[in-house]
Design a protein around this motif. Structure first.
Motif, PDB file in Angstrom:
ATOM      1  N   SER A 265      19.619 -25.684 186.709  1.00 42.86           N
ATOM      2  CA  SER A 265      20.346 -26.407 187.778  1.00 42.86           C
ATOM      3  C   SER A 265      20.652 -27.836 187.395  1.00 42.86           C
ATOM      4  CB  SER A 265      19.478 -26.477 189.023  1.00 42.86           C
ATOM      5  OG  SER A 265      18.423 -27.143 188.917  1.00 42.86           O
ATOM      6  N   GLY A 266      21.515 -28.397 188.173  1.00 46.86           N
ATOM      7  CA  GLY A 266      22.050 -29.789 187.808  1.00 46.86           C
ATOM      8  C   GLY A 266      20.790 -30.700 188.008  1.00 46.86           C
ATOM      9  N   ASP A 267      19.637 -30.525 188.784  1.00 44.17           N
ATOM     10  CA  ASP A 267      18.610 -31.178 188.856  1.00 44.17           C
ATOM     11  C   ASP A 267      17.477 -31.037 187.721  1.00 44.17           C
ATOM     12  OD1 ASP A 267      17.681 -28.847 189.830  1.00 44.17           O
ATOM     13  OD2 ASP A 267      16.741 -29.807 191.751  1.00 44.17           O
ATOM     14  N   ARG A 268      18.137 -30.525 186.731  1.00 48.14           N
ATOM     15  CA  ARG A 268      17.055 -30.377 185.305  1.00 48.14           C
ATOM     16  C   ARG A 268      16.063 -29.374 185.561  1.00 48.14           C
ATOM     17  NH1 ARG A 268      18.614 -33.562 180.951  1.00 48.14           N
ATOM     18  NH2 ARG A 268      16.792 -33.306 180.201  1.00 48.14           N
ATOM     19  N   ARG A 269      16.261 -28.164 186.434  1.00 58.83           N
ATOM     20  CA  ARG A 269      15.346 -27.158 186.517  1.00 58.83           C
ATOM     21  C   ARG A 269      15.712 -25.881 185.862  1.00 58.83           C
ATOM     22  NH1 ARG A 269      10.923 -29.228 188.461  1.00 58.83           N
ATOM     23  NH2 ARG A 269      10.230 -27.697 189.783  1.00 58.83           N
ATOM     24  N   LEU A 270      14.888 -25.111 185.139  1.00 56.08           N
ATOM     25  CA  LEU A 270      15.053 -24.000 184.264  1.00 56.08           C
ATOM     26  C   LEU A 270      15.289 -22.924 185.499  1.00 56.08           C
ATOM     27  CD1 LEU A 270      15.727 -22.427 181.809  1.00 56.08           C
ATOM     28  CD2 LEU A 270      13.230 -22.479 181.662  1.00 56.08           C
ATOM     29  N   LEU A 271      16.289 -22.051 185.661  1.00 50.31           N
ATOM     30  CA  LEU A 271      16.227 -20.984 186.673  1.00 50.31           C
ATOM     31  C   LEU A 271      16.132 -19.679 185.995  1.00 50.31           C
ATOM     32  CD1 LEU A 271      19.305 -22.394 188.390  1.00 50.31           C
ATOM     33  CD2 LEU A 271      17.016 -22.900 189.212  1.00 50.31           C
ATOM     34  N   LYS A 272      16.550 -19.600 184.791  1.00 48.33           N
ATOM     35  CA  LYS A 272      16.417 -18.115 184.457  1.00 48.33           C
ATOM     36  C   LYS A 272      16.685 -18.265 182.831  1.00 48.33           C
ATOM     37  CE  LYS A 272      20.007 -15.334 185.171  1.00 48.33           C
ATOM     38  NZ  LYS A 272      21.317 -14.411 185.548  1.00 48.33           N
ATOM     39  N   ILE A 273      15.905 -16.968 182.175  1.00 46.97           N
ATOM     40  CA  ILE A 273      16.111 -17.081 180.824  1.00 46.97           C
ATOM     41  C   ILE A 273      16.444 -15.563 180.463  1.00 46.97           C
ATOM     42  CG2 ILE A 273      14.663 -16.588 178.506  1.00 46.97           C
ATOM     43  CD1 ILE A 273      14.703 -19.476 179.429  1.00 46.97           C
ATOM     44  N   GLU A 274      17.563 -15.223 179.661  1.00 46.97           N
ATOM     45  CA  GLU A 274      17.786 -13.865 179.391  1.00 46.97           C
ATOM     46  C   GLU A 274      17.664 -13.816 177.885  1.00 46.97           C
ATOM     47  OE1 GLU A 274      21.544 -12.815 181.247  1.00 46.97           O
ATOM     48  OE2 GLU A 274      21.643 -14.613 182.066  1.00 46.97           O
ATOM     49  N   VAL A 275      17.005 -12.522 177.370  1.00 41.49           N
ATOM     50  CA  VAL A 275      16.764 -12.404 175.959  1.00 41.49           C
ATOM     51  C   VAL A 275      17.386 -10.914 175.540  1.00 41.49           C
ATOM     52  CG1 VAL A 275      15.000 -12.133 174.207  1.00 41.49           C
ATOM     53  CG2 VAL A 275      14.912 -13.701 175.867  1.00 41.49           C
ATOM     54  N   ASP A 276      18.201 -10.940 174.515  1.00 30.89           N
ATOM     55  CA  ASP A 276      18.784  -9.725 174.048  1.00 30.89           C
ATOM     56  C   ASP A 276      17.495  -8.946 173.769  1.00 30.89           C
ATOM     57  OD1 ASP A 276      19.754  -7.894 172.021  1.00 30.89           O
ATOM     58  OD2 ASP A 276      21.518  -8.627 172.855  1.00 30.89           O
ATOM     59  N   GLU A 277      17.667  -7.372 174.029  1.00 29.44           N
ATOM     60  CA  GLU A 277      16.523  -6.626 173.881  1.00 29.44           C
ATOM     61  C   GLU A 277      16.284  -6.552 172.128  1.00 29.44           C
ATOM     62  OE1 GLU A 277      17.247  -2.606 175.364  1.00 29.44           O
ATOM     63  OE2 GLU A 277      17.587  -3.451 177.264  1.00 29.44           O
ATOM     64  N   THR A 278      17.229  -6.782 171.208  1.00 31.18           N
ATOM     65  CA  THR A 278      17.094  -6.811 169.962  1.00 31.18           C
ATOM     66  C   THR A 278      16.137  -7.720 169.279  1.00 31.18           C
ATOM     67  OG1 THR A 278      18.900  -8.163 169.415  1.00 31.18           O
ATOM     68  CG2 THR A 278      19.416  -5.742 169.458  1.00 31.18           C
ATOM     69  N   LEU A 279      15.558  -8.574 170.270  1.00 33.99           N
ATOM     70  CA  LEU A 279      14.781  -9.764 169.533  1.00 33.99           C
ATOM     71  C   LEU A 279      13.368  -9.572 170.311  1.00 33.99           C
ATOM     72  CD1 LEU A 279      16.742 -12.985 170.308  1.00 33.99           C
ATOM     73  CD2 LEU A 279      16.401 -12.346 168.498  1.00 33.99           C
ATOM     74  N   MET A 280      13.250  -8.265 170.923  1.00 33.99           N
ATOM     75  CA  MET A 280      11.967  -7.978 171.430  1.00 33.99           C
ATOM     76  C   MET A 280      11.250  -7.223 170.366  1.00 33.99           C
ATOM     77  SD  MET A 280      11.907  -9.031 174.296  1.00 33.99           S
ATOM     78  CE  MET A 280      12.830  -9.629 175.483  1.00 33.99           C
ATOM     79  N   ASN A 281      11.073  -7.840 169.079  1.00 33.50           N
ATOM     80  CA  ASN A 281      10.352  -7.463 168.067  1.00 33.50           C
ATOM     81  C   ASN A 281       9.040  -8.259 167.516  1.00 33.50           C
ATOM     82  OD1 ASN A 281       9.346  -6.605 165.337  1.00 33.50           O
ATOM     83  ND2 ASN A 281      11.527  -5.932 164.630  1.00 33.50           N
ATOM     84  N   PRO A 282       8.154  -7.524 167.662  1.00 33.07           N
ATOM     85  CA  PRO A 282       6.788  -8.628 167.171  1.00 33.07           C
ATOM     86  C   PRO A 282       7.026  -9.421 165.970  1.00 33.07           C
ATOM     87  CG  PRO A 282       6.235  -6.433 167.908  1.00 33.07           C
ATOM     88  CD  PRO A 282       7.477  -6.210 167.780  1.00 33.07           C
ATOM     89  N   ASN A 283       7.854  -8.911 165.093  1.00 29.41           N
ATOM     90  CA  ASN A 283       7.950  -9.494 163.894  1.00 29.41           C
ATOM     91  C   ASN A 283       8.980 -10.763 163.817  1.00 29.41           C
ATOM     92  OD1 ASN A 283       6.233  -7.754 162.446  1.00 29.41           O
ATOM     93  ND2 ASN A 283       8.087  -6.528 162.201  1.00 29.41           N
TER      94      ASN A 283
ATOM     95  N   ARG B 184       8.931 -13.219 166.401  1.00 28.98           N
ATOM     96  CA  ARG B 184       8.330 -13.937 167.377  1.00 28.98           C
ATOM     97  C   ARG B 184       8.813 -15.453 167.360  1.00 28.98           C
ATOM     98  NH1 ARG B 184       2.206 -12.602 168.320  1.00 28.98           N
ATOM     99  NH2 ARG B 184       2.301 -10.626 169.263  1.00 28.98           N
ATOM    100  N   GLU B 185       8.742 -15.902 165.985  1.00 26.69           N
ATOM    101  CA  GLU B 185       9.023 -17.231 165.600  1.00 26.69           C
ATOM    102  C   GLU B 185      10.319 -17.259 166.126  1.00 26.69           C
ATOM    103  OE1 GLU B 185       8.611 -20.466 162.219  1.00 26.69           O
ATOM    104  OE2 GLU B 185       7.254 -18.800 162.143  1.00 26.69           O
ATOM    105  N   MET B 186      11.299 -16.665 165.511  1.00 28.85           N
ATOM    106  CA  MET B 186      12.889 -16.752 165.827  1.00 28.85           C
ATOM    107  C   MET B 186      12.924 -16.816 167.293  1.00 28.85           C
ATOM    108  SD  MET B 186      16.012 -14.704 164.363  1.00 28.85           S
ATOM    109  CE  MET B 186      15.731 -13.058 165.340  1.00 28.85           C
ATOM    110  N   LEU B 187      12.460 -15.871 168.074  1.00 26.78           N
ATOM    111  CA  LEU B 187      12.708 -15.705 169.450  1.00 26.78           C
ATOM    112  C   LEU B 187      12.190 -17.126 170.100  1.00 26.78           C
ATOM    113  CD1 LEU B 187      13.408 -14.393 172.184  1.00 26.78           C
ATOM    114  CD2 LEU B 187      11.054 -13.419 172.076  1.00 26.78           C
TER     115      LEU B 187
END
Length: 111
Positions: free
Chosen positions: A44-62, A64-67
């Protein structure tokens, strides 16, 4: 002659408009992405994080660092962009009220 009462009324008017402008910042949203859109962060304009969206292909335990790196990058971009939009909104709302005096630092007001 200096009009102290008039000056005080102008200051109160400016404070009221600044308050309204600052309250409106939470209604401004910005979405930024990292990793070619694999991670998106909305702030938001008052610099508050509202949402994070992550592509399913990044849901790999290997991956983690890249995610983690992509989340940090997306969040930082979103917060930076939200801060800039917030400054623009505050300037727009208070335009003409605050004199342009060289050396006058208004950074404490979010301008």
């Amino acid at each position: 002659m200096f009009d102290m009462l008039g000056m005080m009324n102008k200051v109160k008017e400016m404070q009221a408009k600044m308050k309204v402008a600052q309250d409106n910042l939470k209604h401004i949203t910005v979405t930024a992405e990292a990793g070619a859109g694999m991670v998106k962060a909305t702030a938001s304009g008052d610099r508050r994080l509202l949402k994070i969206e992550v592509d399913e292909t990044l849901m790999n335990p290997n991956d983690r660092e890249m995610l983690s790196d992509l989340v940090v990058a997306a969040v930082n971009k979103a917060l930076d962009e939200a801060g800039e939009k917030g400054k623009e909104e505050l300037k727009k709302q208070t335009e003409g009220m605050i004199p342009n005096i060289p050396g006058l630092d208004l950074s404490g007001f979010g301008l």
